[in-house]
Design an enzyme around this catalytic site. Structure first.
Site: not given
Ligand code: DHB
Ligand code: FE
Length: 287
Positions: A12, A59, A193, A240
């Protein structure tokens, strides 16, 4: 009765929303990622859901660190998007179905999940980016929605096992609704991530591949991780994946993988899509 027609899980990332707004779907950087949604939309055209139960994480738009519910369920007639500061266009509001939401809420509380109910709720990129990927166009959303937000932001987080049970309770709630609704479940976020700290930029392809396989064939295997293990293997924002585990828990019938796409990286993240068809148990018995 309402039936779960299937589920879609997808990253997302805000940058996806920006790429949609700037029509960059065919740029070399974006094409392998966006092409992964063509089969998802083809499947959707056949599955024809009336309503989406979207399991995502806020977020900091609707909830902030001062008040952070573990599980929150929308119960509004519509959900508005707002500017989060990512430079994304604010999308038109998403129609809700308050009657269906209140049924889910009553069933979940009966099932011992003491959720927060939101009769007013702003939805952030975790909810709106997947909607824009699945129903691109003029922002006239062809489905109603129920946003369900899980805390993946401020520790302590709910464990994978707890999220799986929450998903099972959501599934029971959906399938006990007495209107003939076709329900699609979404799980958003991930895969691996980490946006901050010394491991910023961390991606773990081996773990992502394992998750993509197990979430289909053996989701209970994923419920044995602790939150510190999930942070270690998937990154501090890779947690997540709890949204995906919850999504998978909703389906108790036969689950078939229709499509998957994995593309690394998109922004800072291992981008992934998964489409699962669901044949409920009752339908199987009748067949
Ligand atoms: C990114 C990934 C995310 O899940 C998010 O909420 C905000 C940014 C990213 O990879 O930039
Ligand atoms: Fe996110």
């Amino acid at each position: 009765m309402a039936t779960i027609v299937g589920a879609i899980a997808t990253s997302h990332i805000p940058a996806i929303g920006k790429a949609i707004a700037e029509q960059k779907q065919s740029d070399p950087y974006w094409k392998p990622f966006f092409d992964g949604y063509i089969p998802a939309r083809e499947w959707l055209a056949k599955a024809k859901p009336d309503i989406v139960v979207s399991i995502y994480n806020d977020h900091g738009l609707n909830f902030f660190l001062d008040k952070m519910p573990t599980f929150a369920v929308g119960a509004a007639a519509e959900y508005r998007n707002e500017d989060e500061g990512w430079g994304l266009p604010v999308l038109s509001s998403f129609p809700g179905d308050a009657d269906f939401s209140w049924h889910l809420i009553e069933s979940l509380v009966d099932d011992e999940f003491d959720i927060v109910t939101c009769q007013e709720m702003a939805v952030d990129h975790g909810f709106v980016v997947p909607m824009g990927l699945l129903w691109p166009g003029d922002g006239k959303w062809p489905v109603k929605s129920v946003p369900i937000s899980i805390n993946t932001v401020q520790h302590p987080l709910p464990s994978p096992a707890r999220c799986y049970k929450f998903g099972q309770a959501i599934g029971r709630a959906i399938e006990s609704y007495d209107k003939n609704l076709r329900v699609l479940v979404l799980g958003t976020g991930g895969l691996s991530h980490q946006l901050d700290g010394t491991r910023a930029g961390f991606i773990n392809k081996d773990f992502d591949r394992l998750c993509l396989e197990k979430i289909v064939s053996d989701p209970e295997a994923l419920t044995h991780y602790t939150i510190p293990q999930l942070v270690e293997y998937a990154g501090s924002q890779g947690v997540e994946f709890l949204n995906w585990i919850t999504m998978r828990g909703t389906m108790s019938g036969r689950v078939t993988q229709v499509h998957t796409n994995y593309h690394v990286p998109i922004s800072n993240t291992a981008g992934a899509t998964l489409v699962l068809d669901h044949q409920p148990i009752m339908q199987r018995q009748a067949a």
